[in-house]
Design an enzyme around this catalytic site. Sequence first.
Site, mmCIF file in Angstrom:
data_model
loop_
_atom_site.group_PDB
_atom_site.id
_atom_site.type_symbol
_atom_site.label_atom_id
_atom_site.label_comp_id
_atom_site.label_asym_id
_atom_site.label_seq_id
_atom_site.Cartn_x
_atom_site.Cartn_y
_atom_site.Cartn_z
ATOM 1 N N CYS A 1 43.411 -12.263 26.078
ATOM 2 C CA CYS A 1 42.019 -11.873 25.847
ATOM 3 C C CYS A 1 41.353 -11.664 27.197
ATOM 4 O O CYS A 1 41.235 -12.614 27.977
ATOM 5 C CB CYS A 1 41.278 -12.936 25.046
ATOM 6 S SG CYS A 1 39.494 -12.594 24.939
ATOM 7 N N HIS A 60 22.312 -15.920 30.518
ATOM 8 C CA HIS A 60 21.489 -16.196 29.339
ATOM 9 C C HIS A 60 21.198 -17.698 29.298
ATOM 10 O O HIS A 60 21.632 -18.450 30.169
ATOM 11 C CB HIS A 60 22.151 -15.675 28.053
ATOM 12 C CG HIS A 60 23.523 -16.231 27.769
ATOM 13 N ND1 HIS A 60 23.763 -17.586 27.592
ATOM 14 C CD2 HIS A 60 24.729 -15.620 27.615
ATOM 15 C CE1 HIS A 60 25.045 -17.779 27.322
ATOM 16 N NE2 HIS A 60 25.666 -16.609 27.352
ATOM 17 N N LYS A 75 27.091 -12.804 26.201
ATOM 18 C CA LYS A 75 26.686 -11.585 26.914
ATOM 19 C C LYS A 75 27.354 -10.370 26.291
ATOM 20 O O LYS A 75 26.740 -9.338 26.085
ATOM 21 C CB LYS A 75 27.068 -11.698 28.398
ATOM 22 C CG LYS A 75 26.392 -12.844 29.150
ATOM 23 C CD LYS A 75 26.589 -12.736 30.656
ATOM 24 C CE LYS A 75 28.024 -12.837 31.099
ATOM 25 N NZ LYS A 75 28.480 -14.190 31.403
#
Length: 315
Positions: A127, A18, A304
């Site tokens: 994470c 992006h 994203k």
Amino acid sequence: MKSFYLTTPIYYVNDAPHIGHAYTTVAGDVLTRWHRQRGEAVWFLTGTDEHGQKVMRTAEANGVAPQAWADKLVEEAWKPNWRALNIANDDFIRTTEDRHMDRVQKFLTSLKDKGFIYQGDFEGPYCVGCEEFKLPGDLLEGNLCPIHSKPVENVKETNWFFKLSEFAQPLLDHYKNNPEACQPESARNEVVAFLEGGVSDLSISRSTFDWGIPVPWDTDQVVYVWFDALLNYATAVGLTDAPDSEGGKKFAATWPADVHLVGKDILRFHAVIWPAMLMAAGLAVPKKVFAHGWLLVGGEKMSKSKLTGIAPRDI
């Protein structure tokens, strides 16, 4: 003559780029073009980070093998994007290339031989989106990643650890004596505060999945994706190659990096873990890590995974 060596982060291939990725890469392109116009020897590196749980799960969700997923994304989304933006990078490194994986294994073995790697048990919140073990104080509402707004997973493994804690004071001394080594000032202040708060040793292997570079002396484990990825900046220019070889000569002419451009969310990796790895190996640390802000959508980082990314080709 030493070249002016600039890097972008290597980008995860879990999806197409992006404009946040384009922002960093265009900034690097502008800087390196300026140095080229001054008649300097320039080396500009970008690339893709292809290992780890995040990439593996995305590939599985799309019904393909991780390598096939990475190959498709690199050739159909990432490289064409930089061509469309007229990015004049000198090299493009992929962490699944033999030149990278072989050098990572040699580097890792050298740190173990020097006594900086040991085996231990780890349990803590992880994470997958960040590919990072989190500190309890990092989390929102007790278990949410502040960047991805998703619950973290509790991971318990017997892993190999890097003695990161031994480098907290040397790093503090480094930033005190070389304030330009971490910019802007707000970024350096964050790193110094983190170091002053105490640094734990770092788990640098994973045993619960196999998409990664095998640990040379323990092939049931793979190298932690960040330890693998950070090394790209040096493996791309010949790290661990013999001094009289082509790679060794390239490394001597290029290293240390002059500028690592990074987004602010990956600052700690680049300004704490990465220089500590180099210090342990007896190598020069980068001259500057520069952390820029984010392009925001609705007040949050463009992402994203949250489907808020704007494709560069669309504009």
